[in-house]
Design a protein around this motif. Structure first.
Motif, short mmCIF file in Angstrom:
data_model
loop_
_atom_site.label_atom_id
_atom_site.label_comp_id
_atom_site.label_asym_id
_atom_site.label_seq_id
_atom_site.Cartn_x
_atom_site.Cartn_y
_atom_site.Cartn_z
N PHE A 161 42.94 38.51 97.45
CA PHE A 161 42.47 39.64 98.23
C PHE A 161 42.73 40.97 97.53
CE2 PHE A 161 43.43 36.25 101.32
CZ PHE A 161 42.16 36.08 101.86
N THR A 162 41.69 41.82 97.48
CA THR A 162 41.83 43.16 96.91
C THR A 162 42.83 43.96 97.75
OG1 THR A 162 39.48 43.06 96.45
CG2 THR A 162 40.46 45.25 96.38
N PRO A 163 43.76 44.68 97.12
CA PRO A 163 44.68 45.51 97.94
C PRO A 163 43.88 46.55 98.73
CG PRO A 163 45.43 45.37 95.66
CD PRO A 163 44.06 44.78 95.69
N ARG A 164 43.87 46.39 100.01
CA ARG A 164 43.01 47.24 100.84
C ARG A 164 43.75 47.63 102.11
NH1 ARG A 164 37.73 44.27 101.39
NH2 ARG A 164 37.05 45.25 99.48
N THR A 179 35.66 61.23 100.10
CA THR A 179 35.17 60.71 98.83
C THR A 179 36.16 59.68 98.24
OG1 THR A 179 36.19 62.42 97.46
CG2 THR A 179 33.98 62.90 98.31
N LYS A 180 37.40 59.70 98.77
CA LYS A 180 38.40 58.73 98.28
C LYS A 180 38.58 57.57 99.26
CE LYS A 180 41.43 62.02 95.87
NZ LYS A 180 42.56 62.87 96.21
N SER A 181 38.39 57.85 100.54
CA SER A 181 38.59 56.84 101.59
C SER A 181 37.29 56.66 102.35
CB SER A 181 39.64 57.32 102.59
OG SER A 181 40.90 57.37 102.01
N ILE A 182 37.15 55.52 102.99
CA ILE A 182 36.01 55.32 103.90
C ILE A 182 36.48 55.78 105.28
CG2 ILE A 182 34.53 53.60 104.97
CD1 ILE A 182 34.74 51.95 102.39
N LEU A 183 35.75 56.74 105.83
CA LEU A 183 36.12 57.29 107.15
C LEU A 183 34.91 57.18 108.07
CD1 LEU A 183 37.90 58.99 109.08
CD2 LEU A 183 37.08 61.03 107.90
N GLN A 189 46.21 57.01 99.69
CA GLN A 189 44.95 57.17 98.94
C GLN A 189 45.33 57.21 97.46
OE1 GLN A 189 41.94 59.85 101.47
NE2 GLN A 189 43.75 60.99 100.91
N GLY A 190 44.57 56.54 96.63
CA GLY A 190 44.90 56.56 95.21
C GLY A 190 44.57 55.24 94.58
N PRO A 191 45.08 55.02 93.35
CA PRO A 191 44.64 53.84 92.61
C PRO A 191 45.16 52.50 93.14
CG PRO A 191 46.32 55.07 91.40
CD PRO A 191 46.01 55.86 92.63
N ASP A 192 46.22 52.52 93.95
CA ASP A 192 46.81 51.23 94.36
C ASP A 192 46.00 50.48 95.42
OD1 ASP A 192 48.80 51.78 92.62
OD2 ASP A 192 50.21 52.51 94.14
#
Ligand code: AQP
Length: 339
Positions: free
Chosen positions: A6-9, A80-84, A36-39
């Motif tokens: 599973f993708t870290p989500r 633009t970084k998160s789905i809201l 929010q970020g690369p992880d």
């Protein structure tokens, strides 16, 4: 353990059942911003379908949904970084929710303390939706194969139930399809308490406005609410241990710590032995300095509801792109025929 496929989500949500509180901000949104970020891929949702488990005036619900979205963006959730998005725009939440109603057991729902608290002595008269709420919440999370859910302490039991539902689904259908999602509950403000009763959680829908800080409160109101916050007559103790049986005092120290990004230990050592006449104004000043820029930006965003709606619609498109293939596969696993 979460299976490695599973993708870290991250998924988390807030229901628009009233104005945003300091509890929502410190217990949830502030921590979401930090994730929010690369992880992680981050998905944040205004869970309007959960809000209607208790009566909501339709116009208030629309405005409340926009207020929560504005509060998230103003606090630093970057679309633009998160789905809201708002939950009801992605029908797959309700569709997977139904499957989970059929996976969940009535006995599991009967153990949910939030239902008992909210229904109280009135359990026969509350909506069926309020009872089934945790099953829809599991669908919100598992529809995205979310691996991590940052929540306040009050939601821990629901995330544990989500794991039970995922396990039972995987077991019944003999496929490791859903991840066992981890709750992420950390920091000094996982349970911000009511300012008039330190044994109760600060809630959007609590009876008195004086028991909570609303994110849209102005400086005077914030100062007044902290000044009138219930405390005991003793000054602050020298160590954190000294606050063990003083829930109201401990709550104010924890709020100070969370707002100033310090540990409660650091706060108590700075204010060891301080009288409330010194600590409360310092807390109010700190809260105003942190919250005023957010509430100013919220008001600016709320002046343009069409722009908020457009952001939510774009987010819903992105959410659907992840959710629909997962729902389609769940349908296949269950044995539903689809075109
Ligand atoms: N007092 C709190 N302290 C820490 N975290 C909190 N959260 C809510 N209150 C506190 C966290 O905020 C997120 C969104 O919660 P929600 O609005 O969806 O539901 P809730 O927990 O039921 O919040 P309220 O304010 O108590 O709403 P009402 O009064 O309408 O029921 C969650 O992560 C929650 O843990």
């Amino acid at each position: 353990m979460t299976a490695p496929k599973f993708t870290p989500r991250v998924f988390s949500g807030i229901k628009p059942s009233g104005g945003l509180t300091l509890g929502n901000y410190l217990g949830a949104i502030k921590r979401w911003v930090g994730m929010q970020g690369p992880d992680f891929e981050t998905i944040y949702c205004v869970v309007d379908m959960h809000a209607i488990t208790v009566w909501q005036d339709p116009e208030d619900l629309r405005n409340g949904t926009r207020e929560i979205a504005a509060g998230m963006i103003a606090s630093g959730i970057d679309p633009t970084k998160s789905i809201l998005f708002n939950q009801s725009q992605v029908a797959a939440h309700a569709e997977l929710g139904w499957i989970f109603n059929c996976v969940s057991r009535v006995g599991w729902m009967n153990r949910m303390t939030q239902f008992k608290d909210k229904a109280g002595a009135n359990a026969e008269k509350v909506s069926l939706g309020l009872y089934a709420y945790p099953s829809l919440m599991a669908a919100d999370i598992l529809l995205y194969h979310a691996t991590h859910v940052p929540v306040g302490e009050d939601q821990k039991q629901h995330v544990e139930l989500t794991r039970d539902i995922a396990s039972k689904f995987n077991h019944d259908f003999k496929e490791e399809f859903f991840p066992l999602t981890e709750p992420v509950i950390d920091g000094p403000a996982t349970r911000v308490m009511n300012l008039r009763d330190g044994t109760k959680k600060m809630s959007k829908s609590g009876e008195s406005d004086m028991e909570r800080i609303n994110m849209l409160d102005d400086a005077d109101k914030i100062a007044k609410k902290f000044k009138k916050a219930k405390t005991d007559p003793e000054p602050l103790s020298e160590t954190l241990d000294g606050l063990k049986d003083r829930p109201e005092a401990r709550n104010l120290v924890d709020i100070y710590a969370a707002l100033s990004d310090q540990t409660p230990e650091a706060v108590i050592s700075e204010y060891a032995g301080a009288q409330w006449g010194r600590f409360k104004p310092a807390l109010a000043d700190l809260a105003v300095s942190k919250l005023a820029p957010i509430s100013d930006e919220m008001k600016r965003l709320m002046d343009d509801p069409a722009e908020i709606d457009s952001q939510l619609a774009k987010g819903a498109d992105k959410a659907r792109a992840i959710a629909e293939p997962i729902l389609a596969r769940a349908y296949d696993i269950v044995g539903f025929i689809r075109a």
